[in-house]
Enzyme design. Structure first.
Site, PDB file in Angstrom:
ATOM      1  N   ARG A   1      -5.013   0.483  -7.053  1.00 53.18           N
ATOM      2  CA  ARG A   1      -3.844   1.142  -6.448  1.00 53.18           C
ATOM      3  C   ARG A   1      -3.328   2.282  -7.320  1.00 53.18           C
ATOM      4  NH1 ARG A   1      -2.091  -2.158  -2.226  1.00 53.18           N
ATOM      5  NH2 ARG A   1      -2.161  -4.386  -2.617  1.00 53.18           N
TER       6      ARG A   1
ATOM      7  N   ASP B   1      -5.752   1.769  10.615  1.00 48.28           N
ATOM      8  CA  ASP B   1      -7.177   1.511  10.697  1.00 48.28           C
ATOM      9  C   ASP B   1      -7.443   0.989  12.116  1.00 48.28           C
ATOM     10  OD1 ASP B   1      -9.792   1.057   9.821  1.00 48.28           O
ATOM     11  OD2 ASP B   1      -9.330  -0.842   8.888  1.00 48.28           O
TER      12      ASP B   1
ATOM     13  N   LYS C   1      -7.487   6.461  10.098  1.00 44.29           N
ATOM     14  CA  LYS C   1      -8.935   6.231  10.267  1.00 44.29           C
ATOM     15  C   LYS C   1      -9.173   6.033  11.752  1.00 44.29           C
ATOM     16  CE  LYS C   1     -10.320   3.402   6.509  1.00 44.29           C
ATOM     17  NZ  LYS C   1     -10.887   2.082   6.182  1.00 44.29           N
TER      18      LYS C   1
ATOM     19  N   GLU D   1       3.771   4.099   6.231  1.00 40.24           N
ATOM     20  CA  GLU D   1       2.630   3.198   6.088  1.00 40.24           C
ATOM     21  C   GLU D   1       1.491   3.933   5.400  1.00 40.24           C
ATOM     22  OE1 GLU D   1       1.210   0.560   5.658  1.00 40.24           O
ATOM     23  OE2 GLU D   1       0.677  -0.484   7.506  1.00 40.24           O
TER      24      GLU D   1
ATOM     25  N   PHE E   1     -14.128   2.854   3.506  1.00 42.62           N
ATOM     26  CA  PHE E   1     -13.086   2.050   2.870  1.00 42.62           C
ATOM     27  C   PHE E   1     -12.628   2.790   1.620  1.00 42.62           C
ATOM     28  CE2 PHE E   1     -10.943  -1.256   0.555  1.00 42.62           C
ATOM     29  CZ  PHE E   1     -10.298  -1.954   1.569  1.00 42.62           C
ATOM     30  N   VAL E   2     -11.324   3.052   1.529  1.00 37.37           N
ATOM     31  CA  VAL E   2     -10.817   3.855   0.426  1.00 37.37           C
ATOM     32  C   VAL E   2      -9.944   3.030  -0.522  1.00 37.37           C
ATOM     33  CG1 VAL E   2     -10.945   6.083   1.596  1.00 37.37           C
ATOM     34  CG2 VAL E   2      -8.878   4.677   1.858  1.00 37.37           C
TER      35      VAL E   2
ATOM     36  N   GLY F   1       0.764  -1.248   0.000  1.00 30.09           N
ATOM     37  CA  GLY F   1       0.000   0.000   0.000  1.00 30.09           C
ATOM     38  C   GLY F   1       0.791   1.292   0.000  1.00 30.09           C
TER      39      GLY F   1
ATOM     40  N   ASP G   1      -5.886  -0.534  -2.068  1.00 29.27           N
ATOM     41  CA  ASP G   1      -6.516  -1.472  -2.999  1.00 29.27           C
ATOM     42  C   ASP G   1      -7.769  -2.095  -2.432  1.00 29.27           C
ATOM     43  OD1 ASP G   1      -4.991  -3.165  -1.068  1.00 29.27           O
ATOM     44  OD2 ASP G   1      -5.778  -4.772  -2.346  1.00 29.27           O
TER      45      ASP G   1
HETATM   46  P1  IMP Z   1      -5.075  -2.172  10.511  1.00 31.61           P
HETATM   47  O1  IMP Z   1      -4.187  -3.308  10.920  1.00 31.61           O
HETATM   48  O2  IMP Z   1      -6.513  -2.467  10.765  1.00 31.61           O
HETATM   49  O3  IMP Z   1      -4.671  -0.831  11.085  1.00 31.61           O
HETATM   50  O4  IMP Z   1      -5.030  -2.099   8.953  1.00 31.61           O
HETATM   51  C1  IMP Z   1      -3.986  -1.663   8.283  1.00 31.61           C
HETATM   52  C2  IMP Z   1      -3.981  -2.208   6.877  1.00 31.61           C
HETATM   53  O5  IMP Z   1      -5.292  -2.513   6.395  1.00 31.61           O
HETATM   54  C3  IMP Z   1      -3.430  -1.171   5.963  1.00 31.61           C
HETATM   55  O6  IMP Z   1      -2.044  -1.273   5.852  1.00 31.61           O
HETATM   56  C4  IMP Z   1      -4.175  -1.435   4.669  1.00 31.61           C
HETATM   57  O7  IMP Z   1      -3.422  -2.349   3.904  1.00 31.61           O
HETATM   58  C5  IMP Z   1      -5.469  -2.069   5.078  1.00 31.61           C
HETATM   59  N1  IMP Z   1      -6.597  -1.106   5.043  1.00 31.61           N
HETATM   60  C6  IMP Z   1      -7.240  -0.553   6.095  1.00 31.61           C
HETATM   61  N2  IMP Z   1      -8.193   0.287   5.697  1.00 31.61           N
HETATM   62  C7  IMP Z   1      -8.153   0.284   4.359  1.00 31.61           C
HETATM   63  C8  IMP Z   1      -8.906   0.993   3.353  1.00 31.61           C
HETATM   64  O8  IMP Z   1      -9.812   1.808   3.609  1.00 31.61           O
HETATM   65  N3  IMP Z   1      -8.563   0.725   2.066  1.00 31.61           N
HETATM   66  C9  IMP Z   1      -7.581  -0.156   1.734  1.00 31.61           C
HETATM   67  N4  IMP Z   1      -6.842  -0.809   2.633  1.00 31.61           N
HETATM   68  C10 IMP Z   1      -7.144  -0.606   3.946  1.00 31.61           C
HETATM   69 MG    MG Z   2      -0.906  -1.802   4.331  1.00 30.04          MG
END
Ligand code: IMP
Ligand code: MG
Length: 173
Positions: free
Chosen positions: A162, A100, A128, A96, A149-150, A42, A156
């Site tokens: 992407r 999320d 987020k 990064e 969700f973006v 990403g 992606d």
């Molecule tokens: P986390 O572990 O929940 O903080 O998620 C982190 C990973 O989830 C990021 O590095 C992204 O790869 C993916 N991710 C989280 N939200 C999104 C989104 O809205 N679009 C695309 N990928 C996301």
């Molecule tokens: Mg990621």
């Protein structure tokens, strides 16, 4: 069908905020010759633009982690492609795409801390904040967005979108 819809962050907003982040990082790391660690996949577009906005000597590397399958959090994080160099004693900046739930980043920070960098900072393009499950400190944040969700600019959905030059909400389905 799911497709990129409403634009959340446009191209010029991306470029001007990334330019500011580059100035901030350059100021804070001016004599540190940092290693910027991009989190694959990403963050590769963000990384490319961010380092070109920095005016200090730096090196780069990438780490690949998998945490998501098909847009839903699995809660599981693993390294699928490791760094190519040692970060012991180095000034590390993790680059990064998004925080999320925070699970990926907290796992990554723990893993990298265990390798004894001199300093470890985190720079994320998008926060987020509403979705956070674990508390994780982030040093530099590009944008804070609501819980949508973006896709685009590295983000992606099932590997797609992407390459869009802006960040859009995934719509449909
Ligand atoms: P986390 O572990 O929940 O903080 O998620 C982190 C990973 O989830 C990021 O590095 C992204 O790869 C993916 N991710 C989280 N939200 C999104 C989104 O809205 N679009 C695309 N990928 C996301
Ligand atoms: Mg990621």
């Amino acid at each position: 069908m799911a497709y990129p819809g409403r634009v959340i962050i446009n191209q010029s907003e991306l470029q001007s905020r990334i330019a500011e982040l580059g100035v901030d990082l350059s100021r804070d790391l001016s004599h540190d010759r940092p290693i910027l660690v991009g989190v694959l996949q990403g963050a590769f577009l963000f990384m490319a633009d961010l380092i070109r906005a920095m005016s200090v000597e730096l090196t780069t590397d990438f780490i690949g982690v998998a945490s998501y399958a098909g847009g839903k959090s699995s809660g599981q994080v693993r390294i699928v492609s490791d760094l190519s160099v040692s970060i012991e004693g180095r000034n590390v900046v993790v680059v990064e795409d998004i925080v999320d739930t925070g699970l990926t980043l907290s796992y990554l920070k723990r893993t990298l801390e265990a390798r004894h960098p001199r300093t470890l900072r985190v720079c994320v393009l998008v926060d987020k904040i509403e979705r956070r499950k674990v508390d994780v400190a982030v040093d530099y944040v590009g944008f804070t967005i609501p819980n949508v969700f973006v896709v685009g600019y590295g983000f992606d959905y099932e590997g797609l979108y992407r390459n869009l030059p802006y960040v859009a909400a995934l719509e449909g389905d």
